[in-house]
Design an enzyme around this catalytic site. Structure first.
Site, PDB file in Angstrom:
ATOM      1  N   SER A   1       7.466  -0.459  -6.190  1.00  0.00           N
ATOM      2  CA  SER A   1       6.684  -0.886  -5.038  1.00  0.00           C
ATOM      3  C   SER A   1       6.916  -2.460  -4.677  1.00  0.00           C
ATOM      4  O   SER A   1       6.731  -3.038  -3.794  1.00  0.00           O
ATOM      5  CB  SER A   1       5.088  -0.748  -5.227  1.00  0.00           C
ATOM      6  OG  SER A   1       4.828  -1.224  -6.449  1.00  0.00           O
TER       7      SER A   1
ATOM      8  N   HIS B   1       8.801   6.150  -2.282  1.00  0.00           N
ATOM      9  CA  HIS B   1       7.208   5.366  -2.713  1.00  0.00           C
ATOM     10  C   HIS B   1       5.940   6.057  -2.490  1.00  0.00           C
ATOM     11  O   HIS B   1       5.592   6.319  -1.240  1.00  0.00           O
ATOM     12  CB  HIS B   1       7.348   4.046  -1.878  1.00  0.00           C
ATOM     13  CG  HIS B   1       6.276   3.350  -2.611  1.00  0.00           C
ATOM     14  ND1 HIS B   1       5.660   2.313  -1.466  1.00  0.00           N
ATOM     15  CD2 HIS B   1       5.599   2.997  -3.525  1.00  0.00           C
ATOM     16  CE1 HIS B   1       4.652   1.661  -2.138  1.00  0.00           C
ATOM     17  NE2 HIS B   1       4.853   2.014  -3.495  1.00  0.00           N
TER      18      HIS B   1
ATOM     19  N   GLU C   1       6.823   6.655   1.508  1.00  0.00           N
ATOM     20  CA  GLU C   1       7.543   5.754   2.338  1.00  0.00           C
ATOM     21  C   GLU C   1       9.034   6.155   1.461  1.00  0.00           C
ATOM     22  O   GLU C   1       9.361   5.968   0.494  1.00  0.00           O
ATOM     23  CB  GLU C   1       7.377   4.196   2.121  1.00  0.00           C
ATOM     24  CG  GLU C   1       6.267   3.792   3.021  1.00  0.00           C
ATOM     25  CD  GLU C   1       6.017   2.346   2.622  1.00  0.00           C
ATOM     26  OE1 GLU C   1       5.293   1.636   3.377  1.00  0.00           O
ATOM     27  OE2 GLU C   1       5.828   2.063   1.380  1.00  0.00           O
TER      28      GLU C   1
ATOM     29  N   ASN D   1       2.879  -1.681   1.789  1.00  0.00           N
ATOM     30  CA  ASN D   1       2.053  -2.974   0.723  1.00  0.00           C
ATOM     31  C   ASN D   1       1.996  -4.462   1.311  1.00  0.00           C
ATOM     32  O   ASN D   1       1.449  -5.316   1.171  1.00  0.00           O
ATOM     33  CB  ASN D   1       2.960  -2.724  -0.332  1.00  0.00           C
ATOM     34  CG  ASN D   1       2.561  -2.020  -1.443  1.00  0.00           C
ATOM     35  OD1 ASN D   1       1.413  -1.125  -1.393  1.00  0.00           O
ATOM     36  ND2 ASN D   1       3.311  -1.287  -2.198  1.00  0.00           N
TER      37      ASN D   1
HETATM   38  N1  CAA Z   1      -6.349  12.502  -9.011  1.00  0.00           N
HETATM   39  C1  CAA Z   1      -6.209  13.628  -8.079  1.00  0.00           C
HETATM   40  N2  CAA Z   1      -7.290  14.145  -7.276  1.00  0.00           N
HETATM   41  C2  CAA Z   1      -7.899  13.090  -6.975  1.00  0.00           C
HETATM   42  C3  CAA Z   1      -7.859  11.776  -7.513  1.00  0.00           C
HETATM   43  C4  CAA Z   1      -6.900  11.769  -8.650  1.00  0.00           C
HETATM   44  N3  CAA Z   1      -6.848  10.350  -9.093  1.00  0.00           N
HETATM   45  N4  CAA Z   1      -8.761  10.950  -7.202  1.00  0.00           N
HETATM   46  C5  CAA Z   1      -9.498  11.770  -6.096  1.00  0.00           C
HETATM   47  N5  CAA Z   1      -8.907  12.924  -6.133  1.00  0.00           N
HETATM   48  C6  CAA Z   1      -9.208  13.883  -5.086  1.00  0.00           C
HETATM   49  C7  CAA Z   1     -10.517  14.911  -5.362  1.00  0.00           C
HETATM   50  O1  CAA Z   1     -10.514  15.935  -6.250  1.00  0.00           O
HETATM   51  C8  CAA Z   1     -10.936  15.272  -4.205  1.00  0.00           C
HETATM   52  O2  CAA Z   1     -10.440  16.294  -3.740  1.00  0.00           O
HETATM   53  P1  CAA Z   1     -11.337  17.495  -2.762  1.00  0.00           P
HETATM   54  O3  CAA Z   1     -11.719  16.813  -1.764  1.00  0.00           O
HETATM   55  O4  CAA Z   1      -9.982  18.357  -2.386  1.00  0.00           O
HETATM   56  O5  CAA Z   1     -12.079  18.083  -3.691  1.00  0.00           O
HETATM   57  C9  CAA Z   1     -10.638  14.167  -3.153  1.00  0.00           C
HETATM   58  O6  CAA Z   1      -9.462  13.371  -3.778  1.00  0.00           O
HETATM   59  C10 CAA Z   1     -11.475  13.098  -2.901  1.00  0.00           C
HETATM   60  O7  CAA Z   1     -11.792  12.581  -3.957  1.00  0.00           O
HETATM   61  P2  CAA Z   1     -13.538  12.159  -4.093  1.00  0.00           P
HETATM   62  O8  CAA Z   1     -14.500  12.888  -3.356  1.00  0.00           O
HETATM   63  O9  CAA Z   1     -13.802  11.856  -5.601  1.00  0.00           O
HETATM   64  O10 CAA Z   1     -13.580  10.780  -3.756  1.00  0.00           O
HETATM   65  P3  CAA Z   1     -13.329   9.917  -2.253  1.00  0.00           P
HETATM   66  O11 CAA Z   1     -13.760  10.950  -1.096  1.00  0.00           O
HETATM   67  O12 CAA Z   1     -13.771   8.707  -2.596  1.00  0.00           O
HETATM   68  O13 CAA Z   1     -11.890   9.623  -2.176  1.00  0.00           O
HETATM   69  C11 CAA Z   1      -9.697   8.413  -2.643  1.00  0.00           C
HETATM   70  C12 CAA Z   1     -10.751   9.054  -3.425  1.00  0.00           C
HETATM   71  C13 CAA Z   1      -8.925   9.542  -2.203  1.00  0.00           C
HETATM   72  C14 CAA Z   1      -9.145   7.657  -3.688  1.00  0.00           C
HETATM   73  C15 CAA Z   1     -10.071   7.699  -1.386  1.00  0.00           C
HETATM   74  O14 CAA Z   1     -11.031   6.691  -1.786  1.00  0.00           O
HETATM   75  C16 CAA Z   1      -9.204   6.764  -0.894  1.00  0.00           C
HETATM   76  O15 CAA Z   1      -8.392   7.320   0.022  1.00  0.00           O
HETATM   77  N6  CAA Z   1      -8.972   5.586  -0.887  1.00  0.00           N
HETATM   78  C17 CAA Z   1      -7.884   4.720  -0.396  1.00  0.00           C
HETATM   79  C18 CAA Z   1      -6.654   4.820  -1.620  1.00  0.00           C
HETATM   80  C19 CAA Z   1      -5.677   3.935  -1.356  1.00  0.00           C
HETATM   81  O16 CAA Z   1      -5.555   2.961  -0.343  1.00  0.00           O
HETATM   82  N7  CAA Z   1      -4.282   4.241  -1.984  1.00  0.00           N
HETATM   83  C20 CAA Z   1      -3.297   3.590  -1.597  1.00  0.00           C
HETATM   84  C21 CAA Z   1      -2.979   2.454  -2.622  1.00  0.00           C
HETATM   85  S1  CAA Z   1      -1.589   1.440  -2.495  1.00  0.00           S
HETATM   86  C22 CAA Z   1      -0.460   2.165  -3.508  1.00  0.00           C
HETATM   87  O17 CAA Z   1      -0.624   3.202  -4.060  1.00  0.00           O
HETATM   88  C23 CAA Z   1       0.965   1.738  -3.355  1.00  0.00           C
HETATM   89  C24 CAA Z   1       1.215   0.702  -4.223  1.00  0.00           C
HETATM   90  O18 CAA Z   1       2.659   0.650  -4.451  1.00  0.00           O
HETATM   91  C25 CAA Z   1       0.400  -0.436  -4.691  1.00  0.00           C
END
Ligand code: CAA
Length: 521
Positions: A120, A141, A153, A191
Site C-alpha cells: 500500500s 491492493h 486496486e 489511500n
Molecule cells: N473478517 C471477516 N469478516 C468481517 C470482518 C473481518 N475482519 N469484519 C467484519 N466482517 C463481516 C461481518 O461478519 C459482517 O458480515 P455479515 O453482515 O454478512 O454478517 C460484515 O462484515 C459487517 O460486520 P459487522 O456487522 O461486524 O460490523 P460493521 O457493519 O460495522 O462492518 C466493517 C464492519 C465492514 C469493517 C465496516 O465498518 C467498514 O466498512 N469499515 C470501513 C473499513 C475501511 O475503510 N477499510 C479500508 C481501510 S484502508 C485499507 O485497508 C488499505 C490500506 O492499504 C491501508
C-alpha cells in the site's frame, strides 16, 4: 497463458490471511506461506476466527467453514509455490524484504507465474524492476478487512503486460471483488484520499478540543461513514498509516502530507491500533476489535437543568432544525436573524445559541455581547438521517462550561448526538470532508482517475455511502465548500487546502462539478 487455478500467498498477517480466505472461498487451490511455525499458526488462527464469525452469523455451516480452512495448504516450504499460477505477497512494507522475496520467488517459480504485491505504500514499479519478469508483476491492493471490502486496486506499472492486467482484473471479479485499474502513483487512489483524511483527523484531534469519541461520532453520524477516522486508523494500523503518509509526503513534498506528529509519536510508542491492543482506543487484547474503557473514556454525562427559553440567532433551514431540536428538549426559542441581532435585547440569564453555518462562527455574535461574551455558543444541527442526528457544539474560547453543558443537554434531550468542537469554519464534519472532496476533485481533474472510478473506489474500498464526486454533485454546493476551504487554508496556512480550480469554476459558473469533470476528461 492459462487460467489461474492455484494461488500462493506469502505473509499471513491481517491482510495476507484475509486474502487467503478470499481465494479459498472462491475454490482456488491456495498455498499459504509463512516464515516460521508461530507466524503460520497465527495466520491459520486469523482465517479460522474469520470463518467462525461467518458460522456464528449463520452465513456458513460448521462443516463448510472447516472444509474451507482444511482446503488451504498452510506451509513453511517456500518451494511449494512452484505450483502456483499467481503468487501474491503481503509481507512487511520494506523494500529490502520485498526484493529479497521476489528474487527467491524468481528462482522457484516458472517464468509464466504472475507475481503480485499487496503493497500500500511502496512503488510497484520499483518492486517490478527487481524481478526477472517486470511485465508479469502487478499490484493487487486489497482493503481491510479483505474478506469484506469489495474493492481491489489493480496497479499497473509502465511495464505490466495488458494481458496480466486483464487476467488479474478477471480473477478479482471471479472472487466477488470489483477491480479498479490505476497507475503506480504513491497511495494509488484510495489511500491518497483516505489516509490524507485520516492524517487530517489526527491533527484536528491533536490540535482542537474535540475528543476522539467526538471526531468519530461526527463522521459516522454526521457523514454516514461506516467507521470514525480514529477507529479506522486503529483498524488499518498506525504504522501502516504513517508509512503511507511518508510516501505521499516524499512524492508531493507538500506540508499537507506531512505525517501528523501525534501519529508518529504513537507509532514510536508502539501504540499501533488493534494489532497491538492500543491505539487511539484501547482493545480487549491485541488483535481484538472490542474497545474497552480507558482513562480517556468520558464519564457519564450528568444533564443540567435546562433554561425555559433560549435566544436563537440565525436563519434558514438549519436554524429551523435548531428550533425543532430545542422544542424536542422542552426549550422554547426566541429567533432573530443575524442582521437583526441586538445584544441589548437579550434578556438577563437567557443563553444565546447561534445557528452556525459551515462558514459562520459564533464568535462574531459573542464579541457583540460585551461582558456577557461567555453566554454565547454556536450550534450546527445536521439533518437527521438513519444513524440519528448530529449536533456540533461550536464553543468559542469564551463560552462558559455551563453553556456547553446546556447545549449537550438540549441535544441529548432531543435524542441527538452532541459533539463539542472549536468554533471553527466547517466545525468537524465540514472541516474534515472539505479537504477530502477537494483532493478527489484534484485527482480527477489531473486525469489520474475518472469521476466514476474514484466514486466506486471510495464506496467499495472504504464502505462510504457515496463517492466524493457524487457527494459534491448531490449534497453540497461548490460555493460553500470553496468558502470553507478558504477559511481552513487561512487557519492551517496550507495552500493545498485552497479550493482547486474545478471547484471554484463550478462555484463561479454555477455548473455541477460532475458535469465539469466529465466535460474536461
Ligand atoms: N473478517 C471477516 N469478516 C468481517 C470482518 C473481518 N475482519 N469484519 C467484519 N466482517 C463481516 C461481518 O461478519 C459482517 O458480515 P455479515 O453482515 O454478512 O454478517 C460484515 O462484515 C459487517 O460486520 P459487522 O456487522 O461486524 O460490523 P460493521 O457493519 O460495522 O462492518 C466493517 C464492519 C465492514 C469493517 C465496516 O465498518 C467498514 O466498512 N469499515 C470501513 C473499513 C475501511 O475503510 N477499510 C479500508 C481501510 S484502508 C485499507 O485497508 C488499505 C490500506 O492499504 C491501508
Amino acid at each position: 497463458m492459462g487460467a489461474i487455478n492455484t494461488v500462493g500467498v506469502v505473509g499471513l498477517g491481517t491482510m495476507g490471511a484475509g486474502i487467503v480466505e478470499v481465494f479459498a472461498k472462491q475454490g482456488l487451490a491456495t498455498i499459504a506461506v509463512e516464515i516460521d511455525q508461530s507466524a503460520l499458526d497465527r495466520g491459520r488462527a486469523i482465517v479460522t476466527s474469520s470463518t467462525q464469525r461467518a458460522v456464528d452469523r449463520g452465513r456458513m455451516s460448521e462443516q463448510d467453514a472447516k472444509d474451507l480452512v482444511d482446503s488451504i495448504s498452510f506451509t513453511l516450504e517456500f518451494s511449494d509455490l512452484a505450483a502456483a499460477d499467481l503468487v501474491i505477497e503481503a509481507v512487511p512494507e520494506r523494500m529490502s524484504i520485498k526484493k529479497d522475496l521476489f528474487s527467491r520467488l524468481d528462482a522457484v517459480c516458472p517464468p509464466e507465474t504472475i507475481f503480485a504485491t499487496n503493497t500500500s505504500s511502496l512503488s510497484v514499479t520499483d518492486i517490478a524492476a527487481t524481478t526477472s519478469r517486470p511485465d508479469r508483476l502487478i499490484g493487487m491492493h486489497f482493503f481491510n478487512p479483505a474478506p469484506v471490502m469489495k474493492l481491489v486496486e489493480v496497479v499497473r506499472t509502465v511495464l505490466t503486460a495488458q494481458e496480466v492486467v486483464s487476467r488479474i482484473s478477471e480473477l478479482a471479479r471471479a472472487c466477488g471483488k470489483s477491480p479498479v485499474v490505476v497507475g503506480d502513483r504513491a497511495g494509488f487512489v484510495v489511500n491518497t484520499l483516505l489516509v490524507s483524511y485520516l492524517n487530517d483527523a489526527v491533527n484536528v484531534f491533536d490540535q482542537s478540543r474535540v475528543s476522539r469519541e467526538g471526531i468519530d461520532t461526527a463522521m459516522t453520524v454526521g457523514a454516514l461513514l461506516p467507521m470514525g477516522p480514529l477507529a479506522l486508523c486503529d483498524l488499518i494500523g498506525l504504522d501502516v498509516c504513517l508509512e503511507i503518509m511518508d510516501v505521499l509526503f516524499a512524492q508531493s513534498r507538500d506540508q499537507v502530507h506531512a505525517p501528523a506528529p501525534l501519529m508518529r509519536e504513537m507509532v514510536s510508542a508502539g501504540l499501533l491500533g488493534r494489532k497491538s491492543g492500543r491505539g487511539f482506543f484501547t482493545y480487549e487484547k491485541p488483535g481484538s476489535g472490542r474497545v474497552i474503557p480507558d482513562e480517556l473514556t468520558p464519564a457519564d454525562f450528568e444533564p443540567v437543568t435546562l433554561p425555559r427559553q433560549v435566544y436563537l440567532v440565525g436563519d434558514g433551514m438549519q436554524c429551523e432544525e435548531l428550533v425543532k431540536l430545542c422544542a424536542q428538549a422542552g426549550v422554547s426559542s426566541h429567533v432573530v436573524s443575524y442582521d437583526q441581532f441586538d445584544p441589548g435585547q437579550v434578556p438577563e440569564g437567557v443563553p444565546v445559541l447561534v445557528s452556525v453555518k459551515p462558514v459562520q462562527r459564533a464568535i462574531d455574535i459573542a464579541t457583540q455581547m460585551g461582558p456577557r461574551i461567555d453566554e454565547v455558543i454556536g450550534l450546527h444541527v445536521l439533518f437527521p438521517n438513519q444513524k440519528g442526528q448530529l449536533v456540533e457544539i461550536a464553543a468559542t474560547p469564551f463560552s462558559s462550561d455551563r453553556l456547553v453543558r446546556i447545549s449537550q443537554s438540549i441535544a441529548l434531550g432531543a435524542s441527538a448526538s452532541p459533539v463539542i468542537c472549536d468554533d471553527d469554519s466547517g466545525q468537524v464534519v465540514g472541516r474534515l470532508l472539505s479537504p477530502y472532496l477537494n483532493d478527489a476533485v484534484r485527482m480527477v481533474a489531473s486525469g489520474y482517475v475518472s469521476a466514476d472510478d474514484v466514486d466506486t473506489a471510495m464506496m467499495l474500498g472504504c464502505g462510504y455511502p457515496r463517492g466524493p464526486i457524487a457527494f459534491l454533485a448531490n449534497f453540497s454546493t461548490p460555493d460553500t465548500i470553496c468558502d470553507v476551504l478558504e477559511q481552513i487554508s487561512r487557519k492551517t496556512q496550507l495552500s493545498r487546502h485552497l479550493p482547486v480550480s474545478a471547484l471554484t469554476d463550478a462555484a463561479i459558473y454555477g455548473v455541477g462539478i460532475d458535469q465539469l469533470l466529465t466535460e474536461s476528461s
